[in-house]
Design an enzyme around this catalytic site. Structure first.
Site, PDB file in Angstrom:
ATOM      1  N   CYS A 118     -11.251  -5.650  -3.064  1.00 20.83           N
ATOM      2  CA  CYS A 118     -12.489  -5.402  -2.321  1.00 20.83           C
ATOM      3  C   CYS A 118     -13.727  -5.916  -3.050  1.00 20.83           C
ATOM      4  O   CYS A 118     -14.793  -6.023  -2.454  1.00 20.83           O
ATOM      5  CB  CYS A 118     -12.647  -3.915  -2.030  1.00 20.83           C
ATOM      6  SG  CYS A 118     -11.264  -3.232  -1.138  1.00 20.83           S
ATOM      7  N   HIS A 259     -19.838  -1.183  -0.717  1.00 18.50           N
ATOM      8  CA  HIS A 259     -18.519  -1.420  -0.138  1.00 18.50           C
ATOM      9  C   HIS A 259     -18.265  -0.374   0.948  1.00 18.50           C
ATOM     10  O   HIS A 259     -18.529   0.805   0.759  1.00 18.50           O
ATOM     11  CB  HIS A 259     -17.448  -1.337  -1.230  1.00 18.50           C
ATOM     12  CG  HIS A 259     -16.067  -1.566  -0.703  1.00 18.50           C
ATOM     13  ND1 HIS A 259     -15.793  -2.551   0.215  1.00 18.50           N
ATOM     14  CD2 HIS A 259     -14.885  -0.941  -0.941  1.00 18.50           C
ATOM     15  CE1 HIS A 259     -14.503  -2.517   0.512  1.00 18.50           C
ATOM     16  NE2 HIS A 259     -13.931  -1.549  -0.175  1.00 18.50           N
ATOM     17  N   ASN A 289     -12.373  -0.267   6.388  1.00 15.27           N
ATOM     18  CA  ASN A 289     -12.495  -1.011   5.127  1.00 15.27           C
ATOM     19  C   ASN A 289     -11.839  -2.374   5.315  1.00 15.27           C
ATOM     20  O   ASN A 289     -10.629  -2.464   5.473  1.00 15.27           O
ATOM     21  CB  ASN A 289     -11.805  -0.196   4.026  1.00 15.27           C
ATOM     22  CG  ASN A 289     -11.821  -0.887   2.676  1.00 15.27           C
ATOM     23  OD1 ASN A 289     -12.201  -2.056   2.565  1.00 15.27           O
ATOM     24  ND2 ASN A 289     -11.410  -0.167   1.650  1.00 15.27           N
TER      25      ASN A 289
HETATM   26  N1  ACO Z   1      -4.282  12.179   8.955  1.00 12.63           N
HETATM   27  C1  ACO Z   1      -4.039  13.493   8.730  1.00 12.63           C
HETATM   28  N2  ACO Z   1      -3.739  13.971   7.519  1.00 12.63           N
HETATM   29  C2  ACO Z   1      -3.698  13.110   6.497  1.00 12.63           C
HETATM   30  C3  ACO Z   1      -3.938  11.741   6.651  1.00 12.63           C
HETATM   31  C4  ACO Z   1      -4.237  11.281   7.953  1.00 12.63           C
HETATM   32  N3  ACO Z   1      -4.504  10.000   8.217  1.00 12.63           N
HETATM   33  N4  ACO Z   1      -3.836  11.137   5.461  1.00 12.63           N
HETATM   34  C5  ACO Z   1      -3.544  12.083   4.562  1.00 12.63           C
HETATM   35  N5  ACO Z   1      -3.440  13.289   5.179  1.00 12.63           N
HETATM   36  C6  ACO Z   1      -3.139  14.578   4.606  1.00 12.63           C
HETATM   37  C7  ACO Z   1      -2.434  14.479   3.289  1.00 12.63           C
HETATM   38  O1  ACO Z   1      -1.046  14.294   3.487  1.00 12.63           O
HETATM   39  C8  ACO Z   1      -2.761  15.803   2.638  1.00 12.63           C
HETATM   40  O2  ACO Z   1      -1.904  16.777   3.177  1.00 12.63           O
HETATM   41  P1  ACO Z   1      -1.280  17.915   2.213  1.00 12.63           P
HETATM   42  O3  ACO Z   1      -2.463  18.657   1.679  1.00 12.63           O
HETATM   43  O4  ACO Z   1      -0.444  18.695   3.154  1.00 12.63           O
HETATM   44  O5  ACO Z   1      -0.518  17.154   1.166  1.00 12.63           O
HETATM   45  C9  ACO Z   1      -4.169  16.111   3.173  1.00 12.63           C
HETATM   46  O6  ACO Z   1      -4.367  15.251   4.305  1.00 12.63           O
HETATM   47  C10 ACO Z   1      -5.263  15.867   2.164  1.00 12.63           C
HETATM   48  O7  ACO Z   1      -5.031  14.618   1.561  1.00 12.63           O
HETATM   49  P2  ACO Z   1      -5.979  14.082   0.408  1.00 12.63           P
HETATM   50  O8  ACO Z   1      -5.420  12.800  -0.066  1.00 12.63           O
HETATM   51  O9  ACO Z   1      -6.254  15.135  -0.575  1.00 12.63           O
HETATM   52  O10 ACO Z   1      -7.308  13.837   1.250  1.00 12.63           O
HETATM   53  P3  ACO Z   1      -8.694  13.338   0.732  1.00 12.63           P
HETATM   54  O11 ACO Z   1      -9.731  14.305   1.108  1.00 12.63           O
HETATM   55  O12 ACO Z   1      -8.641  12.889  -0.711  1.00 12.63           O
HETATM   56  O13 ACO Z   1      -8.934  12.035   1.626  1.00 12.63           O
HETATM   57  C11 ACO Z   1      -8.737   9.642   1.489  1.00 12.63           C
HETATM   58  C12 ACO Z   1      -8.009  10.979   1.559  1.00 12.63           C
HETATM   59  C13 ACO Z   1      -9.566   9.484   2.763  1.00 12.63           C
HETATM   60  C14 ACO Z   1      -7.724   8.537   1.388  1.00 12.63           C
HETATM   61  C15 ACO Z   1      -9.677   9.650   0.272  1.00 12.63           C
HETATM   62  O14 ACO Z   1      -8.988  10.074  -0.877  1.00 12.63           O
HETATM   63  C16 ACO Z   1     -10.272   8.289  -0.008  1.00 12.63           C
HETATM   64  O15 ACO Z   1     -11.073   7.788   0.776  1.00 12.63           O
HETATM   65  N6  ACO Z   1      -9.925   7.663  -1.125  1.00 12.63           N
HETATM   66  C17 ACO Z   1     -10.417   6.329  -1.471  1.00 12.63           C
HETATM   67  C18 ACO Z   1      -9.622   5.325  -0.720  1.00 12.63           C
HETATM   68  C19 ACO Z   1     -10.227   3.971  -0.751  1.00 12.63           C
HETATM   69  O16 ACO Z   1     -11.419   3.814  -0.681  1.00 12.63           O
HETATM   70  N7  ACO Z   1      -9.367   2.972  -0.843  1.00 12.63           N
HETATM   71  C20 ACO Z   1      -9.761   1.615  -0.753  1.00 12.63           C
HETATM   72  C21 ACO Z   1     -10.047   1.045  -2.063  1.00 12.63           C
HETATM   73  S1  ACO Z   1     -10.696  -0.529  -1.920  1.00 12.63           S
HETATM   74  C22 ACO Z   1      -9.476  -1.741  -2.017  1.00 12.63           C
HETATM   75  O17 ACO Z   1      -9.383  -2.434  -3.002  1.00 12.63           O
HETATM   76  C23 ACO Z   1      -8.519  -1.902  -0.870  1.00 12.63           C
END
Ligand code: ACO
Length: 327
Positions: A118, A259, A289
């Site tokens: 990214c 980003h 993203n």
């Molecule tokens: N729908 C419903 N539930 C979901 C989903 C979904 N799409 N995805 C995950 N969950 C569940 C999980 O399984 C978890 O359930 P559990 O508690 O029973 O295990 C629960 O939701 C909470 O999951 P977390 O991972 O703790 O949720 P979080 O609040 O951290 O949000 C997210 C997750 C949105 C991915 C966040 O961590 C994030 O944005 N991280 C950064 C990701 C990012 O920016 N990546 C790109 C990097 S750039 C590149 O180089 C590509």
């Protein structure tokens, strides 16, 4: 060459391209166990664009590049450099930039790709700036383009709701009178964090075999919370560093273009740096993203919509797999 002889460099024009097909949160609800509410609350994303089967990354890049050239009033034939930032190249080689060269008709250009996930667009911009500043090139086209839909596991709700396809581009040339200029740049990487965001299969480490494909190791793997934590830290420090290097303060910046990964990441950074959210340009609700394309598309939209005006200071900041970051 000493610093005194380095030329200031300006962005002469921008462009972007988004594929036609829209994939909404409601559509995803029918594909994996998720909900519009969960996705909106955790990410701010409402929909994203998905490239057609026949569209490769270079097709997105070419469309964005054409628009940037037209916006800049520059002919493709006058380009000395084409850089495409992507993690989803058309092929292992030739570089996607070479396909762009062929389509645009830019026989003078040196063409190569940059792999910084990214962060790639700003890595590419800085490379182009160095080429132009030292006099090695006059005009450069830098494109951030990714077809992430090609490397997403569409059964993994942890990742598939976050990403989309698109391309954004900028033409760089020596700064003219009143044209504005790139005031500073900063970048960094931490290869120790390779495992929190990667595509482990499909390269020379784990070549494509029926087993790697069956195990889906050719799709994106992400430790979401870890990535989130590092994203906030690195984007905050990179924001401060580029502003300091330009001899400015955050109050001097009229528009922050971060980003476009997650609205909560942007809100956290705004909050911690005491910068009002109104000064952040956000379009992730519409595109998700799009990796290397995200800030490039945002820059183009900010420019076209009048969100940024002549004389404004703009700060772009990115982070991505590697980890990598830049501003
Ligand atoms: N729908 C419903 N539930 C979901 C989903 C979904 N799409 N995805 C995950 N969950 C569940 C999980 O399984 C978890 O359930 P559990 O508690 O029973 O295990 C629960 O939701 C909470 O999951 P977390 O991972 O703790 O949720 P979080 O609040 O951290 O949000 C997210 C997750 C949105 C991915 C966040 O961590 C994030 O944005 N991280 C950064 C990701 C990012 O920016 N990546 C790109 C990097 S750039 C590149 O180089 C590509």
């Amino acid at each position: 060459m000493s610093n005194q002889t380095l030329r200031p460099v300006a962005i002469a024009g921008t462009g972007s391209y988004l594929p036609e097909k829209v994939l909404t949160n409601a559509d995803l609800q029918r594909m994996v166990e998720t909900s519009d509410e969960w996705i909106t609350e955790r990410t701010g994303i409402k929909e994203r664009r998905i490239a057609a089967k026949h569209e490769a990354t270079s097709d997105l890049a070419i469309a964005a590049g054409r628009e940037a050239l037209a916006n800049a009033g520059v002919e493709a034939a006058d380009l000395d450099l084409i850089i495409v930032a992507t993690v989803t190249p058309d092929m292992a080689f030739p570089a996607t930039a070479c396909f762009v060269q062929k389509a645009l008709g830019a026989p003078k250009a040196t063409c190569f790709d940059v792999s910084a996930a990214c962060s790639g667009f700003l890595y590419g911009m800085e490379l182009a700036r160095q080429f132009i500043a030292t006099g090695s090139a006059e005009r450069a086209l830098v494109i951030g383009a990714d077809k992430l839909s090609a490397i997403i596991d569409w059964t993994d709700r942890n990742t598939c709701v976050l990403f989309g396809d698109g391309a954004g581009a900028a033409v760089l040339q020596p700064a003219g009178e009143g044209s504005g200029e790139i005031l500073s740049a900063y970048s960094g990487s931490n290869g120790n964090l390779d495992e929190i965001l990667n595509v482990p299969g499909g390269g020379s480490r784990n070549p494509l075999t029926p087993e790697t494909i069956g195990g889906k190791s050719n799709t994106m793997k992400m430790a979401g919370r870890e990535v989130y934590r590092h994203a906030v830290q690195t984007m905050m420090s990179a924001t401060k560093e580029a502003i300091a290097r330009a001899g400015l303060t955050p109050d001097d910046i009229e528009c922050f273009i971060p980003h476009q990964a997650n609205l909560r990441i942007i809100e956290t950074i705004a909050d911690k740096l005491h910068i009002p959210m109104e000064r952040f340009f956000v379009n992730l609700q519409a595109y998700g993203n799009t990796s290397a394309a995200a800030v490039a598309i945002a820059l183009d939209e900010a420019q076209r919509s009048g969100r940024i005006k002549r004389g404004d200071h703009i700060l772009m900041v990115v982070f991505g797999g590697g980890l990598t970051w830049a501003s």
